[in-house]
Design a protein around this motif. Structure first.
Motif, mmCIF file in Angstrom:
data_model
loop_
_atom_site.group_PDB
_atom_site.id
_atom_site.type_symbol
_atom_site.label_atom_id
_atom_site.label_comp_id
_atom_site.label_asym_id
_atom_site.label_seq_id
_atom_site.Cartn_x
_atom_site.Cartn_y
_atom_site.Cartn_z
ATOM 1 N N LEU A 116 -1.937 -6.595 -1.632
ATOM 2 C CA LEU A 116 -0.819 -7.361 -1.812
ATOM 3 C C LEU A 116 0.506 -6.906 -0.820
ATOM 4 O O LEU A 116 1.214 -7.784 -0.436
ATOM 5 N N ALA A 117 0.741 -5.658 -0.591
ATOM 6 C CA ALA A 117 1.698 -5.164 0.009
ATOM 7 C C ALA A 117 1.547 -3.667 0.598
ATOM 8 O O ALA A 117 0.665 -3.070 0.032
ATOM 9 N N GLU A 118 2.213 -3.428 1.682
ATOM 10 C CA GLU A 118 2.388 -2.019 2.335
ATOM 11 C C GLU A 118 3.409 -1.725 3.065
ATOM 12 O O GLU A 118 4.344 -2.685 3.188
ATOM 13 N N VAL A 119 3.473 -0.601 3.167
ATOM 14 C CA VAL A 119 4.632 0.154 3.802
ATOM 15 C C VAL A 119 4.695 1.392 4.313
ATOM 16 O O VAL A 119 4.009 2.123 3.958
ATOM 17 N N ASP A 120 5.062 1.721 5.517
ATOM 18 C CA ASP A 120 5.197 2.861 6.440
ATOM 19 C C ASP A 120 6.438 3.728 6.048
ATOM 20 O O ASP A 120 7.478 3.400 6.409
ATOM 21 N N THR A 121 6.156 4.698 5.182
ATOM 22 C CA THR A 121 7.366 5.384 4.739
ATOM 23 C C THR A 121 7.941 6.298 5.742
ATOM 24 O O THR A 121 9.188 6.748 5.714
ATOM 25 N N GLY A 122 7.329 6.580 6.934
ATOM 26 C CA GLY A 122 7.754 7.448 8.154
ATOM 27 C C GLY A 122 7.293 8.702 7.966
ATOM 28 O O GLY A 122 7.692 9.732 8.942
ATOM 29 N N GLY A 123 6.947 9.174 6.781
ATOM 30 C CA GLY A 123 6.536 10.886 6.470
ATOM 31 C C GLY A 123 5.215 10.688 5.865
ATOM 32 O O GLY A 123 4.477 9.513 5.388
ATOM 33 N N ASP A 124 4.945 11.667 5.169
ATOM 34 C CA ASP A 124 3.715 11.878 4.342
ATOM 35 C C ASP A 124 4.008 11.437 3.056
ATOM 36 O O ASP A 124 5.121 11.427 2.627
ATOM 37 N N VAL A 125 3.041 11.283 2.167
ATOM 38 C CA VAL A 125 3.200 10.840 0.862
ATOM 39 C C VAL A 125 2.503 11.671 -0.183
ATOM 40 O O VAL A 125 1.391 11.899 -0.109
ATOM 41 N N THR A 126 3.037 12.471 -1.073
ATOM 42 C CA THR A 126 2.596 13.348 -1.946
ATOM 43 C C THR A 126 2.511 12.980 -3.384
ATOM 44 O O THR A 126 1.723 13.199 -4.030
ATOM 45 N N SER A 127 3.620 11.985 -3.552
ATOM 46 C CA SER A 127 3.540 11.419 -4.947
ATOM 47 C C SER A 127 4.117 10.200 -5.211
ATOM 48 O O SER A 127 4.907 9.880 -4.055
ATOM 49 N N LEU A 128 4.070 9.319 -6.014
ATOM 50 C CA LEU A 128 4.456 8.157 -6.418
ATOM 51 C C LEU A 128 4.565 7.892 -8.084
ATOM 52 O O LEU A 128 3.565 8.166 -8.721
ATOM 53 N N ASP A 129 5.672 7.059 -8.158
ATOM 54 C CA ASP A 129 5.662 6.434 -9.669
ATOM 55 C C ASP A 129 5.873 5.037 -9.301
ATOM 56 O O ASP A 129 6.803 4.604 -8.545
ATOM 57 N N ALA A 130 5.572 4.225 -10.450
ATOM 58 C CA ALA A 130 5.994 2.713 -10.238
ATOM 59 C C ALA A 130 6.275 2.058 -11.598
ATOM 60 O O ALA A 130 5.487 2.595 -12.928
ATOM 61 N N GLN A 131 6.792 0.971 -11.868
ATOM 62 C CA GLN A 131 7.013 0.416 -13.086
ATOM 63 C C GLN A 131 7.364 -0.944 -12.995
ATOM 64 O O GLN A 131 7.955 -1.335 -11.921
#
Length: 573
Positions: free
Chosen positions: A199-214
């Protein structure tokens, strides 16, 4: 004729009491005997009582359907919950559907499943919207449509691999070479799936260690908070419109502390986000009001949960602490208002259940339960001894909305395996535990935990999953047929002994078992249609589980791997 009239004169309440003595599965067949039994067997009150009797297991929310169809929707939910309970109590149970796809180029570090509304389709099927959000060290965050992926199948479907094809054993070396060429460019695999389920994607520009969504209240949008360990932006907040189907998420806020913190966990609550760091600081950001709060250093934070006026944090050293969060204008105290020691050992993994009301988590509230009330908060920790499950019960009279200290529910010991981590469901009544048995190729196992049962039942959500503690003929890691046809009896004997040692959770690994394990298939992720048999040497597609997440009400088990692959297994139709 007199007998039929006597049956018709029996009150409906009496028939319901009689049918309550049966199992729900039996009622579906027994109610066909007479018209009175059919009316009682399809009544809403009867299935509401069945739901109350099975309250120890999570029941999926009933869709918003007309009153005339609510009985069938509730019946479907109860039968689905009972079917899942039986599946996860059966050792080696395989899913109803299973898919796999390449989600990232590099290691997947965090996964999150978000449940939407339950509805009835035009064909009469009851479906629940679900989205899987993945983050990787490559810096990308991607959102996948779970229901569409399960419905499409095709190249993603791996159900045929659960049946071991012995004729493919001798041809595995050729298959490996062909598949290695096909997988030489992982981005091609990702782009192929992006046309259908991404559906969607994004390049955060760094590493990803955790995420939360609502989800937003209108169910049209989703807010995602992304934490980074090495980037100067400790947390980035994005906003997604689910119906506009963008390919780039919109950045809403950024948390840039003056010093490096090393984000390890994040927690979302409406317009606020809490960030737990490696250095022990807990940052709370309200991106709409612009308020920022910092809570002092008390050890590396492994997981946390944000409440309207409090933060619950679990530290890597085994502590559980509660802090009061004040407005930015008021002084912030670094002293916890409550604390408890979860384990005397260092924690390897911590998973906290959803504290929102049941209806918001896609679960059906039980009779007498307020839909707006908080659900019990479950915490599953993994330390070197095994899995520990504790629960905090709601408390309206307390300053913190839960009782403290938590009560111990179960402690499940796991020996002679390297523990990877556990994942709790939304209600905390079910969980899965991932472990590694070592070896080359690496071998992983998945066990199901249900309520207070200390017996962890091994599952087989993927074709190459190891079944610890089971005999060779029930294992998903068969020995090579060439060994059985070899005339050297000593070699075959060592192979069987090595297999028994590798599959037994109580036996220590011996040099012979380690050597024999290198000859067997322990691949957790591979992208060919014939990947369940053994190979003479480690495949270039060798992989290891890293993260897991489950939807306990609908029977979804999602597994992520080192090489960026995603497995989704559905245990209920």
């Amino acid at each position: 004729m007199g007998r039929d009239q006597a049956v018709l004169r029996v009150p409906m309440e009496v028939w319901e009491r009689i049918l309550l003595l049966l199992d729900p599965e039996e009622v579906v067949h027994v109610r066909q005997a007479s018209r009175a039994m059919y009316q009682a067997g399809t009544s809403f009150s009867l299935w509401r009582c069945f739901a109350a009797q099975n309250a120890q297991f999570p029941i999926p929310a009933v869709p918003h359907v007309p009153i005339a169809q609510q009985e069938r929707a509730l019946e479907h939910a109860v039968l689905k919950a009972r079917h899942l309970t039986k599946c996860w109590a059966t050792p080696g149970c395989i899913p109803h559907r299973a898919i796999r796809f390449r989600a990232h180029v590099h290691r997947i570090t965090t996964v999150k499943i978000v449940i939407g509304d339950t509805r009835r389709t035009s064909t009469g099927r009851i479906v629940t919207d679900a989205w899987l959000i993945t983050g990787s060290v490559d810096g990308y965050v991607r959102v996948w449509d779970v229901q569409k992926a399960l419905r499409l199948g095709g190249r993603l479907d791996v159900m045929s691999e659960f049946v071991v094809d012995e004729e493919a054993v001798d041809d595995m070396s050729t298959c490996d070479e062909e598949d290695a060429k096909e997988e030489s460019d992982p981005m091609k695999e990702i782009k192929r799936h992006s046309r259908t389920i991404l559906l969607a994607e994004v390049d955060t520009g760094g590493d990803v260690t955790s995420l939360d969504a609502q989800l937003h209240a209108d169910r049209h949008g989703m807010t995602i908070a992304v934490g980074s360990y090495y980037s100067s932006a400790a947390c980035l907040v994005y906003d997604l419109n689910l119906h506009a189907m963008p390919h780039v998420l919109d950045l809403r806020a950024s948390l840039d502390p003056p010093e490096w913190c090393g984000t390890q966990c994040v927690s979302l609550l409406e317009s606020s986000v809490a960030v737990g760091s490696y250095l022990g600081n807990v940052y709370v950001l309200d991106w709409k009001a612009g308020e920022r709060t910092v809570i002092g250093r008390h050890g590396s934070v492994a997981a946390l949960r944000l409440f309207p006026r409090h933060v619950l944090a679990a530290t890597r050293l085994g502590g559980l602490e509660v802090y009061a969060v004040h407005a930015a204008s008021a002084p912030q105290s670094d002293t916890p208002i409550a604390q408890y020691t979860l384990s005397p050992h260092a924690l390897l993994s911590v998973s906290i259940s959803d504290c929102r009301p049941c209806i918001s988590a896609g679960l059906m509230p039980m009779p007498g339960e307020k839909e707006a009330s908080l659900a019990p908060l479950s915490i599953a920790i993994v330390d070197p001894t095994g899995l520990v499950h504790v629960v905090l019960d709601p408390c309206e009279s307390c300053e913190f909305p839960y009782t403290f200290p938590p009560r111990l529910v179960a402690h499940c010991n796991v020996a002679h395996e390297r523990l990877i981590g556990a994942s709790l469901g939304a209600s905390g009544k079910r969980a899965v535990l991932a472990t590694s048995l070592g070896g080359l190729p690496p071998q992983c196992a998945i066990r199901a935990y249900t309520n207070s049962d200390t017996t962890l039942v091994p599952l087989r959500p993927t074709p190459a999953m190891v079944m610890p503690g089971f005999a060779r003929e029930r294992s998903s890691v068969p020995l090579r047929r060439a060994e059985a046809e070899d005339g050297q009896a000593g070699t075959a004997s060592l192979a069987v002994q090595g297999a028994s040692a590798a599959l037994s959770p109580t036996s220590a690994a011996s040099p012979n078992s380690i050597r024999e394990r290198t000859r067997r298939s322990g691949r957790v992720d591979s992208f060919s249609s014939s990947s369940t048999s053994s190979v003479p040497s480690p495949s270039p597609r060798v992989d290891m589980l890293t993260e897991s997440v489950i939807d306990e009400a609908r029977g979804l088990v999602c597994l992520a791997s080192v090489r960026g692959a995603i497995w989704i297994a559905e245990y209920c139709m």
